[in-house]
Design a protein around this motif. Structure first.
Motif, PDB file in Angstrom:
ATOM      1  N   ASP A 479       0.607  48.524  -8.539  1.00 16.92           N
ATOM      2  CA  ASP A 479       1.103  49.734  -9.195  1.00 16.92           C
ATOM      3  C   ASP A 479       2.517  50.075  -8.713  1.00 16.92           C
ATOM      4  N   LEU A 546      -1.662  60.813  -8.462  1.00 14.27           N
ATOM      5  CA  LEU A 546      -1.732  59.510  -9.123  1.00 14.27           C
ATOM      6  C   LEU A 546      -3.156  58.969  -9.161  1.00 14.27           C
ATOM      7  N   TYR A 547      -3.897  59.133  -8.060  1.00 13.65           N
ATOM      8  CA  TYR A 547      -5.187  58.455  -7.949  1.00 13.65           C
ATOM      9  C   TYR A 547      -6.413  59.371  -7.954  1.00 13.65           C
ATOM     10  N   VAL A 610      -1.679  65.826 -15.176  1.00 11.87           N
ATOM     11  CA  VAL A 610      -2.417  64.571 -15.002  1.00 11.87           C
ATOM     12  C   VAL A 610      -3.855  64.692 -15.481  1.00 11.87           C
ATOM     13  N   LEU A 829       4.144  57.667  -9.665  1.00 12.50           N
ATOM     14  CA  LEU A 829       3.625  58.812 -10.417  1.00 12.50           C
ATOM     15  C   LEU A 829       4.441  59.059 -11.677  1.00 12.50           C
ATOM     16  N   ARG A 831       5.612  56.990 -13.761  1.00 12.74           N
ATOM     17  CA  ARG A 831       5.119  56.163 -14.870  1.00 12.74           C
ATOM     18  C   ARG A 831       3.917  56.818 -15.540  1.00 12.74           C
ATOM     19  N   LYS A 832       3.089  57.497 -14.733  1.00 10.29           N
ATOM     20  CA  LYS A 832       1.901  58.139 -15.283  1.00 10.29           C
ATOM     21  C   LYS A 832       2.245  59.451 -15.982  1.00 10.29           C
ATOM     22  N   MET A 833       3.088  60.256 -15.358  1.00  8.30           N
ATOM     23  CA  MET A 833       3.319  61.608 -15.873  1.00  8.30           C
ATOM     24  C   MET A 833       4.318  61.669 -17.015  1.00  8.30           C
ATOM     25  N   ALA A 835       4.196  59.803 -19.537  1.00  7.54           N
ATOM     26  CA  ALA A 835       3.463  59.583 -20.779  1.00  7.54           C
ATOM     27  C   ALA A 835       2.966  60.926 -21.291  1.00  7.54           C
TER      28      ALA A 835
END
Length: 848
Positions: A479, A546-547, A610, A829, A831-833, A835
């Motif tokens: 990741d 993130l997790y 998230v 993080l 990359r996740k947020m 979106a």
């Protein structure tokens, strides 16, 4: 199961093909929580004793015996100390003469007239301070001079004498008029053992001598105490040859060779953020895999010992080590302090001295066990391959003088590895005191749960967890690799266990969390020992967002409760809820109103982002509203106050702190929109946009933005708080602000990183990664990460990763083993947020 095994083998191959692993500043071995935390601070595992994160000995020892010859592979034997001149807490307090008035010259020498000085019992200090031991004679600050006649017994080895000292703050120490030690500005919150220079040692003699000290405490807290001890260092054996050492997210693995035998030693702390029960279980695994390297059928033995120091704050405390029964295919050994002062000690540089350290030993391996002095276990095994006949089991013994020993026999090794393992666990009985109520660890929330049942579950789970940990290690690295490249992934991998294990997972009070939510308390390691500090939660948050955001909620919940219960009545968020492990209310001496209120709002908005729903914000909406209203009045142009970088001092008109307030106001507006309150959403977005426009005018300083709005010449600072404008998709600041700042930062870098701001050349590593995440292209990100990677692999400060270091030479300035390195995951993080999850309020409200 076969698929899982094949997948694991593939991933292991992928991990082994990575570039040569970086050299960590310290290697995590057993990392369960702020108390059960064991590290190796050397490149070779046998170079020095293993330590607690505070640097005090926490000895695990291992000896490999091959065909009758012994080789050390795990930790050198720790020295032990015999008290020669007691300090004020070992036995009865000693009396000494003292004065608060500056004395005449020669006060430190024998024959000085101290008739006007007062007598007092040691230790001396501030009765209201948070030192780990309370003083007997009040000294609330300023300066103190102390003279103490001491007697050295004839049996003492004068060459082996050491100074045992605790002081707060600056100190100078003399023996018979000769200076032994001087330190300032500095303080020690515990007792340390220091060498005595040859010049002073020459003056020592059996019988009467003079110990003199001068200490000054110009700021919070005061403490002074000292004694003399005799150091005894065991003889060194030959060493196995260490071939490699590798740190992954959940495991540290060493490879050794000795006399034709290979040993793979793996320490696994299964801190799996997607498995709350596993992460909260205070059990770690140590795995031994032995094989013949030359096709010869070697006979081998392994001795593993765990010191009584793992259950004591000091080596002279009495502990009791004993066999503790069996269950679930395990035999148990345990060690605990004789007095069991449950939750009786708070502070920073302290170790747990209540509860029990356990070894869980699978009966299928036929291990032999013994409880004896570390020296006897070591010497008898090295010479004969057996245990000593003299046992210390059940006896009250100084912690430094007893260990639990495990003997493993491998009578005929072949080319195929023979594997065994054991479990190292800690039952702390009660973990935290929460506003007057003692709380158990999450794993012990069921009243029927016992340490034996916990260990039996850990053993049952071993076969599943080992491949799961390897899969997790691959995911964590991959990741980070995808987000920021190899050097960034190296840093994240190194920080993973440290970030999690600086917390304790605790069951909330009965009825306080009907939804089953947990409390996740941080400790401010080596930065004052506070518990639940908001500006420690804030930088650590990216890993947990993130997790598994349930852990971040567990960090925020005590602060929300503190306000909502009426115990905290100010219109802004508290700084902390106490001094670890006592969470009974803020103990930090000064508020950080803009800092902490902004942190709480931003992190609540990040949770909503998230999770894709604003439920957590709804639960605490009145409190969030109070804090947002405060920021609307005080946030744009902050008054003279501290922020999270409090070590840098007070700062008025702090531009980066203003960014935090503005982003928090925008985040509050975003939450309001998600909750269906469009009027409030519009109001706060427009306010944030207005403030952001004013901020640009106030902070602009040519090609960058200044440290403060009064724009001292040449000033600048990392605007790391700006990263949330990007991640939360708020967009209240034009993209040009970040581009301009990044371009300026690239001209300010030093060999080991970007300084925090223009005042000093030191930096904070977590903020560098937040700042780097503002970069719009990968090359700029890598340019900011590379010096930080160099710091991690080259720093001469061999301690669990420090987040506060000097950028010119890579040395630690302060702080170590802190949870804030969870902030390293900010780039991942992103990359996740980034979106889209919820339709942001900005889709309806245009920028002015």
């Amino acid at each position: 199961m076969k698929f899982l095994l094949r997948t694991t083998l593939f991933l292991l191959g992928a991990l082994s093909s990575q570039a040569q692993p970086m050299r960590p500043p310290a290697y995590p071995l057993v990392t369960l929580d702020p108390y059960t935390s064991i590290w190796s601070n050397t490149d070779y595992l046998y170079d020095k004793p293993t330590t607690h994160w505070t640097g005090k000995p926490y000895p695990l020892n291992g000896i490999l015996r091959v065909d009758g010859k012994a080789y050390e592979f795990l930790g050198t034997a720790a020295p032990t100390y015999r008290t020669v001149v007691p300090n004020g807490i070992v036995e009865e307090p000693y009396a000494a003469k003292y004065t608060f008035e500056r004395p005449a010259l020669g006060w430190q020498r024998a024959g000085f007239d101290d008739a006007s000085w007062k007598w007092g019992d040691a230790p001396f200090g501030d009765l209201q301070a948070t030192h780990s031991t309370k003083p007997n004679t009040e000294w609330s600050g300023g300066e103190i001079w102390l003279r103490r006649p001491i007697d050295i017994d004839a049996a003492a080895d004068l060459n082996a004498l050491r100074l045992q000292l605790s002081h707060d703050d600056d100190v100078e120490v003399f023996l018979n008029g000769v200076k032994v030690y001087e330190c300032g500005p500095c303080y020690i919150n515990d007792y340390v053992v220091l060498p005595i220079p040859a010049e002073a040692r020459k003056t020592l003699q059996p019988g009467r001598n003079l110990l003199a000290m001068h200490c000054k405490s110009p700021r919070g807290g005061a403490y002074l105490d000292a004694g003399l001890v005799e150091e005894r260092t065991p003889a060194v054996l030959r060493f196995a040859s260490q071939k490699s050492a590798r740190v992954t997210a959940t495991q540290t693995t060493y490879e050794f060779e000795a006399a034709g035998v290979g040993l793979t030693l793996t320490f696994t702390s299964p801190l799996l953020l997607d498995e709350v029960e596993t992460l909260a279980r205070p059990a770690s695994y140590v795995t031994f895999a032995l094989r013949s390297l030359n096709a010869q059928p070697h006979a081998a033995q392994v001795l593993f010992t765990a010191s009584g120091l793992l259950a004591a704050n000091r080596g002279d405390q009495e502990v009791v080590a004993e066999a503790a029964g069996a269950a679930g295919g395990l035999t148990f050994l345990r060690t605990g302090s004789k007095d069991q002062p449950v939750l009786g000690r708070k502070g920073d540089d302290v170790r747990i001295d209540w509860g029990y350290i356990y070894l869980g030993l699978p009966q299928k391996y036929g291990f032999k066990t013994a409880i004896a002095s570390p020296q006897n276990l070591r010497e008898t095994f090295a010479e004969k391959g057996v245990f000593p006949t003299q046992s210390e089991a059940g006896a009250a013994t100084q912690a430094q003088n007893v260990a639990m020993g495990v003997l493993m026999n491998f009578p005929k090794l072949g080319l195929k590895p023979t594997e065994t393992h054991l479990i190292l666990a800690y039952d702390d009985v009660y973990s935290v005191q929460y506003f007057g109520q003692n709380l158990r660890g999450w794993w012990r929330r069921d009243p029927t749960m016992t340490a034996g049942k916990m260990l039996a579950t850990a053993e049952k789970e071993y076969a599943r967890l080992m491949p799961k940990c390897r899969l997790t290690d691959y995911k964590i690295y991959n990741d980070a690799l995808a987000a920021g490249g190899q050097q960034y992934a190296d840093l994240c991998q190194l920080a993973y266990r440290q970030a999690i294990a600086a917390h304790k997972t605790v069951a909330p009070p009965d009825g306080a969390a009907p939804d089953g939510s947990l409390l996740f308390f941080s400790k401010e390691n080596f930065s004052n020992g506070s518990i639940g500090t908001v500006d420690v939660t804030y930088p650590s948050a990216p890993l947990f967002l993130l997790y598994n955001p349930v852990f971040l909620k567990g960090m925020l919940e005590p602060i929300f409760y503190y306000s909502e219960s009426g115990k905290w009545t100010k219109p802004f968020a508290a700084h902390d809820v106490g001094t670890y492990p006592l969470a009974n209310g803020q103990t930090y001496g000064e508020d950080m109103p803009v800092e902490e209120s902004g942190n709480m709002i931003i992190l609540t908005a990040a949770i909503a982002r998230v999770e894709g729903k604003p439920d957590y914000a709804r639960k605490h909406w009145p409190t969030l509203t109070t804090w947002a209203e405060y920021l609307a009045k005080e946030g744009l142009d902050p008054a003279n106050q501290l922020c999270t970088d409090d070590f840098a001092g007070h700062l008025a008109r702090n531009a980066n702190l203003s960014v935090k307030a503005i982003v928090a106001l925008a985040a509050y507006g975003q939450l309001a929109g998600q909750l269906g309150d469009t009027a409030t959403a519009r109001k706060y977005r427009e306010l944030a946009l207005d403030f952001a426009k004013k901020w640009q005018e106030l902070a602009s300083d040519g090609d960058h933005y200044a440290l403060t709005f009064d724009k001292p010449e040449g000033s600048w600072s990392q605007k790391y708080n700006l990263v949330w404008d990007k991640l939360l998709n708020l967009n209240v600041f034009p993209a040009e602000v970040a581009r301009k700042e990044i371009a300026h930062y690239l001209t300010r870098q030093q060999a080991f990183g970007l300084p925090l701001d223009s005042r000093k050349t030191y930096t904070k590593s977590d903020w560098i990664i937040w700042t780097a995440t503002l970069a719009s292209n990968p090359a700029d990100f890598q340019a900011l990460i590379e010096p930080l990677h160099r710091y991690a692999r080259e720093t001469p400060s061999r301690v669990p990763l420090s987040d506060w270091h000097e950028t010119t030479d890579g040395k630690m300035v302060g702080f170590q083993a802190r949870s804030v390195v969870g902030g390293f995951w900010m780039k991942a993080l992103e990359r996740k947020m980034r979106a889209p999850v919820l339709a942001p309020v900005r889709s309806k409200l245009k920028r002015k």
